[in-house]
Design an enzyme around this catalytic site. Structure first.
Site, PDB file in Angstrom:
ATOM      1  N   LYS A  13     -86.128  40.113  -8.738  1.00  0.00           N
ATOM      2  CA  LYS A  13     -87.512  40.433  -8.355  1.00  0.00           C
ATOM      3  C   LYS A  13     -88.510  39.411  -8.903  1.00  0.00           C
ATOM      4  O   LYS A  13     -89.405  38.969  -8.185  1.00  0.00           O
ATOM      5  CB  LYS A  13     -87.898  41.828  -8.848  1.00  0.00           C
ATOM      6  N   ARG A  88     -93.524  52.160 -10.680  1.00  0.00           N
ATOM      7  CA  ARG A  88     -92.156  52.323 -11.177  1.00  0.00           C
ATOM      8  C   ARG A  88     -91.617  53.725 -10.918  1.00  0.00           C
ATOM      9  O   ARG A  88     -90.419  53.973 -11.043  1.00  0.00           O
ATOM     10  CB  ARG A  88     -92.128  52.035 -12.688  1.00  0.00           C
ATOM     11  N   ARG A 127     -75.061  36.895 -18.397  1.00  0.00           N
ATOM     12  CA  ARG A 127     -76.074  36.004 -18.977  1.00  0.00           C
ATOM     13  C   ARG A 127     -75.745  35.654 -20.420  1.00  0.00           C
ATOM     14  O   ARG A 127     -75.270  36.494 -21.192  1.00  0.00           O
ATOM     15  CB  ARG A 127     -77.446  36.682 -18.979  1.00  0.00           C
ATOM     16  N   ARG A 161     -77.426  39.122 -25.131  1.00  0.00           N
ATOM     17  CA  ARG A 161     -78.391  40.079 -25.669  1.00  0.00           C
ATOM     18  C   ARG A 161     -77.867  41.498 -25.538  1.00  0.00           C
ATOM     19  O   ARG A 161     -77.097  41.809 -24.625  1.00  0.00           O
ATOM     20  CB  ARG A 161     -79.730  39.976 -24.924  1.00  0.00           C
ATOM     21  N   ARG A 172     -79.454  51.240 -17.586  1.00  0.00           N
ATOM     22  CA  ARG A 172     -80.695  50.810 -16.926  1.00  0.00           C
ATOM     23  C   ARG A 172     -80.642  51.132 -15.434  1.00  0.00           C
ATOM     24  O   ARG A 172     -81.655  51.516 -14.833  1.00  0.00           O
ATOM     25  CB  ARG A 172     -80.919  49.312 -17.135  1.00  0.00           C
TER      26      ARG A 172
END
Length: 217
Positions: A13, A88, A127, A161, A172
């Site tokens: 996004k 949201r 990542r 992370r 999430r």
């Protein structure tokens, strides 16, 4: 144009918002940027948001809505904007509708970036971030470093992370499905939703979105 961009974590996004806003010559209004700006400037809403965050509590919708409305009032947003991360949830979507209706305005489109869940997990969990400079980002599959675990740019250690661990990513996604996804049906009822397949190269996804908005080349 007045556009809302939605999609799960890892859908791209932020990247697409930046390109689309530039192509459409409208400001990119990101929730993250709103919070950082208000907190750094010490605005009343920023101070209030920081008090909740420092206490480890969620920032109420009223604060987020207030920040978004203040930003939409700025001169550069007079002819349109692209909202990224807001609304949201349904409460925020309804508040946005009220705000726009009171101004005699309306949304032009809600772009829904569609990515398979397994791809989302792969994108985020893969990542690796440089400890020396967090702007150096690699991926175990899509953007590997020359030496495993070592940043090509500065030689710093690459690490994963906590937010990028698979179990965290799946949590999430659960939050996204329960809180944010319902706004897609809300906007479908207003005939505003355009679904954009978000797999492929960044430029290809941007072109699909521009075509859907009737602004393709």
């Amino acid at each position: 144009m007045r556009i809302v961009l939605v999609g799960p974590p890892g859908a791209g996004k932020g990247t697409q918002a930046a390109y689309l806003a530039k192509n459409l010559a409208i400001p990119h209004i990101s929730t993250g940027d709103l919070f950082r700006a208000n907190i750094s400037q010490g605005t009343p809403l920023g101070v209030e948001a920081k008090s909740y965050m420092d206490a480890g509590n969620l920032v109420p919708d009223s604060v987020t809505i207030g920040m978004a409305e203040d930003r939409m009032e700025q001169a550069d947003a007079a002819e349109g904007f692209l909202l990224d991360g807001f609304p949201r949830n349904l409460g925020q979507a309804e508040a946005l509708d009220v705000y726009l209706r009171d101004k005699g305005l309306k949304l032009d489109a809600v772009l829904d970036l569609e990515v398979p869940e397994d791809e989302v997990v792969k994108r985020i969990a893969g990542r690796r971030i440089c400890r020396k400079d967090s702007s150096h980002v690699f991926h175990v599959e899509y953007n590997t470093s020359q030496v495993e675990g070592v940043c090509d740019a500065c030689g710093g250690e690459l690490y994963q992370r906590e937010d990028d661990r698979e179990d965290t990513v799946r949590k999430r996604l659960e939050v996204y499905h329960s809180e944010t996804e319902p706004i897609i049906d809300y906007y479908k009822a207003q005939d505003l939703v355009v679904t954009i397949p978000a797999l492929g190269k960044v430029a290809e996804v941007t072109q699909r979105a521009m075509n859907a908005l009737g602004r393709g080349e």
